[in-house]
Design a protein around this motif. Structure first.
Motif, mmCIF file in Angstrom:
data_model
loop_
_atom_site.group_PDB
_atom_site.id
_atom_site.type_symbol
_atom_site.label_atom_id
_atom_site.label_comp_id
_atom_site.label_asym_id
_atom_site.label_seq_id
_atom_site.Cartn_x
_atom_site.Cartn_y
_atom_site.Cartn_z
ATOM 1 N N ARG A 1 -23.036 4.384 -3.122
ATOM 2 C CA ARG A 1 -23.665 3.108 -2.732
ATOM 3 C C ARG A 1 -22.624 2.145 -2.190
ATOM 4 O O ARG A 1 -22.881 1.389 -1.247
ATOM 5 N N LEU A 2 -21.437 2.150 -2.784
ATOM 6 C CA LEU A 2 -20.375 1.251 -2.329
ATOM 7 C C LEU A 2 -19.798 1.709 -0.991
ATOM 8 O O LEU A 2 -19.524 0.892 -0.108
ATOM 9 N N GLU B 1 0.846 -1.193 0.000
ATOM 10 C CA GLU B 1 0.000 0.000 0.000
ATOM 11 C C GLU B 1 0.880 1.241 0.000
ATOM 12 O O GLU B 1 1.799 1.352 0.834
ATOM 13 N N PRO B 2 0.704 2.190 -0.919
ATOM 14 C CA PRO B 2 1.563 3.362 -0.947
ATOM 15 C C PRO B 2 1.452 4.175 0.338
ATOM 16 O O PRO B 2 0.397 4.238 0.944
ATOM 17 N N GLN C 1 -10.954 0.042 1.222
ATOM 18 C CA GLN C 1 -9.530 0.334 1.129
ATOM 19 C C GLN C 1 -9.221 1.484 0.173
ATOM 20 O O GLN C 1 -8.089 1.962 0.125
ATOM 21 N N ALA C 2 -10.219 1.913 -0.600
ATOM 22 C CA ALA C 2 -9.983 2.949 -1.610
ATOM 23 C C ALA C 2 -9.829 4.311 -0.952
ATOM 24 O O ALA C 2 -10.555 4.652 -0.013
ATOM 25 N N ALA C 3 -8.869 5.081 -1.455
ATOM 26 C CA ALA C 3 -8.626 6.433 -0.944
ATOM 27 C C ALA C 3 -8.295 7.327 -2.134
ATOM 28 O O ALA C 3 -7.123 7.528 -2.466
ATOM 29 N N PRO C 4 -9.314 7.849 -2.806
ATOM 30 C CA PRO C 4 -9.060 8.611 -4.041
ATOM 31 C C PRO C 4 -8.198 9.845 -3.831
ATOM 32 O O PRO C 4 -7.382 10.189 -4.685
ATOM 33 N N GLY C 5 -8.342 10.510 -2.704
ATOM 34 C CA GLY C 5 -7.505 11.679 -2.450
ATOM 35 C C GLY C 5 -6.035 11.304 -2.384
ATOM 36 O O GLY C 5 -5.178 12.000 -2.920
ATOM 37 N N ARG C 6 -5.757 10.185 -1.723
ATOM 38 C CA ARG C 6 -4.379 9.716 -1.642
ATOM 39 C C ARG C 6 -3.854 9.335 -3.020
ATOM 40 O O ARG C 6 -2.721 9.655 -3.376
ATOM 41 N N ASP C 7 -4.685 8.624 -3.817
ATOM 42 C CA ASP C 7 -4.242 8.229 -5.164
ATOM 43 C C ASP C 7 -3.901 9.448 -6.012
ATOM 44 O O ASP C 7 -2.910 9.456 -6.749
ATOM 45 N N LEU C 8 -4.727 10.483 -5.926
ATOM 46 C CA LEU C 8 -4.470 11.685 -6.721
ATOM 47 C C LEU C 8 -3.195 12.382 -6.260
ATOM 48 O O LEU C 8 -2.435 12.912 -7.082
ATOM 49 N N PHE D 1 -12.025 6.754 -7.258
ATOM 50 C CA PHE D 1 -12.446 5.765 -6.269
ATOM 51 C C PHE D 1 -12.828 4.453 -6.959
ATOM 52 O O PHE D 1 -12.412 3.363 -6.536
ATOM 53 N N LEU D 2 -13.591 4.534 -8.029
ATOM 54 C CA LEU D 2 -14.074 3.327 -8.706
ATOM 55 C C LEU D 2 -12.955 2.568 -9.421
ATOM 56 O O LEU D 2 -13.081 1.364 -9.656
ATOM 57 N N THR D 3 -11.859 3.253 -9.777
ATOM 58 C CA THR D 3 -10.745 2.511 -10.394
ATOM 59 C C THR D 3 -10.122 1.530 -9.420
ATOM 60 O O THR D 3 -9.433 0.593 -9.838
#
Length: 424
Positions: free
Chosen positions: A81-82, A30-31, A106-113, A54-56
């Motif tokens: 919904r997820l 995990e990054p 486990q998704a964190a879109p802000g972190r990914d960006l 997030f969906l990716t």
């Protein structure tokens, strides 16, 4: 050394015997949390961006059911919904929904960006100016968005692009053809798109770069983690001079299925796909067939009839793909009106410049021995007087000579173009 070896790229479902691709990267950890936050959501556009990022992390590339949810409900509603463990979306079994919810946790879109930004990577998605609209032809299977690394505008580059793909375990002939075609296409102002793999893909990228041209690598992993590792230098150079794109978020790893699904993006992004060497079950054939289904041009470069590495290309040609041997022929198919390949013919010889009537009389003379004017006139479908007039013209040019009442070809007229024996 700990950690499981990453997957090798599949050739199709299978590739012919040959050198295998080195072991891939180990499963990514995990990054780490970035030093700076990604920033708050400030408006609807940010909400769409974060939902798609997030969906990716939740949906696999090419998931048509997920794509239908996004089309019908919108990315933000699906993401919500997820996140909230809501009712399963239509068509999702309880087991699948539970798996998606677990990934959503486990998704964190802000972190990914933020990780992407630190690596010089941006996220391009439908509705933004840089989104290549031809990807919409994939319907519900279109990407949620693309992670893009490099300075160029993806939409503009994709407007005039050609895919050059083929076997990883290619021959010297395959590598030469891929590099030559890519260089020639680049010199004509076309962008060369490929998958960044060993073999034909790498040769195509290098050919375009070597000619100072533009190239795009479409990866089946996070664009911040080049794969295969042996192409780290090449992919880094592509990112500096061209573009590296992919559907998977930062740090994500490739799997055999992701390589196959990546090929649909290559096919949809470009005006046509050229296959240089491929076995019967090569992944590059998947790209060409996807191109055909999408209304793009499918092309193949022929190889020796005895080569298993070209057997898949030959089958593709039998199924209706267009045979091409150089960039001019490719551009004739994928280019604008008037971009025609030059006519293919041998060198112009003096006899090619003869008047048609004189040429007809010349062709009527026998290969060996002399013939009377009456016989020559009959075979040339003209009168005796016209045949004699033409024979004297040909004599003045050195093509025939008179022997008594007969006429015969001189040595100049008999020597064929290829230097062999027989009649020209």
């Amino acid at each position: 050394m700990s950690g499981a070896a990453g997957p090798t790229e599949p050739a199709g479902p299978t590739e012919p015997a040959g050198p295998t691709e080195p072991a891939g990267p180990t499963e990514p950890t995990e990054p780490a949390e970035p030093a700076e936050p990604a920033g708050p959501v400030t408006g609807p556009a940010d909400g769409e961006l974060l939902a798609r990022v997030f969906l990716t992390r939740v949906l696999e590339p090419g998931d048509e059911t997920g794509g239908r949810w996004v089309r019908e409900l919108g990315a933000r509603e699906v993401a919500e919904r997820l996140r909230t463990r809501g009712e399963p979306l239509p068509g999702a079994s309880g087991r699948r929904w539970a798996g998606m919810v677990a990934r959503a946790e486990q998704a964190a879109p802000g972190r990914d960006l933020a990780v992407a930004r630190n690596a010089g990577v941006r996220f391009v998605h439908p509705g933004t100016a840089e989104w290549p609209r031809q990807l919409d032809d994939l319907g519900d299977g279109r990407p949620l968005g693309l992670w893009v690394r490099g300075p160029a505008d993806l939409r503009m580059w994709a407007l005039r692009s050609v895919a050059v793909v083929g076997a990883r375990a290619c021959t010297e002939y395959g590598a030469h053809m891929a590099a030559t075609l890519a260089a020639e296409l680049a010199e004509r102002g076309w962008v060369v798109v490929s998958g960044g793999a060993y073999g034909v893909d790498g040769a195509a990228h290098r050919g375009a770069l070597g000619s100072g041209g533009a190239t795009v690598a479409v990866l089946a992993c996070g664009v911040d983690r080049p794969y295969p590792r042996g192409h780290t230098g090449l992919i880094t150079r592509i990112a500096e001079q061209g573009l590296v794109v992919g559907e998977l978020p930062p740090g994500d790893h490739p799997t055999p299925n992701r390589f196959i699904l990546r090929n649909r993006v290559i096919a949809a992004l470009t005006r046509g796909t050229v296959v240089v060497e491929a076995a019967h079950r090569s992944g590059s054939l998947v790209t060409a067939r996807a191109a055909g289904r999408l209304g793009r041009h499918a092309m193949g470069v022929p190889g020796p009839a005895t080569s298993g590495r070209s057997a898949g290309v030959h089958e593709l040609l039998r199924q209706g793909a267009v045979l091409v041997t150089d960039a001019a022929e490719i551009v004739e198919l994928v280019g604008d009106m008037g971009e025609l390949a030059p006519e293919r013919r041998g060198p112009v010889l003096p006899r090619d410049l003869l008047d048609p009537a004189a040429h007809q009389v010349l062709d009527a003379l026998p290969a060996r021995g002399a013939a009377p004017a009456d016989s020559i006139a009959r075979d040339a479908r003209t009168t005796r007087d016209d045949a004699i007039a033409r024979l004297y013209e040909l004599r003045a040019l050195g093509y025939v000579e008179r022997h008594g009442d007969g006429w015969k070809l001189t040595r100049q007229a008999v020597i064929p173009v290829d230097g062999g024996s027989g009649v020209p």
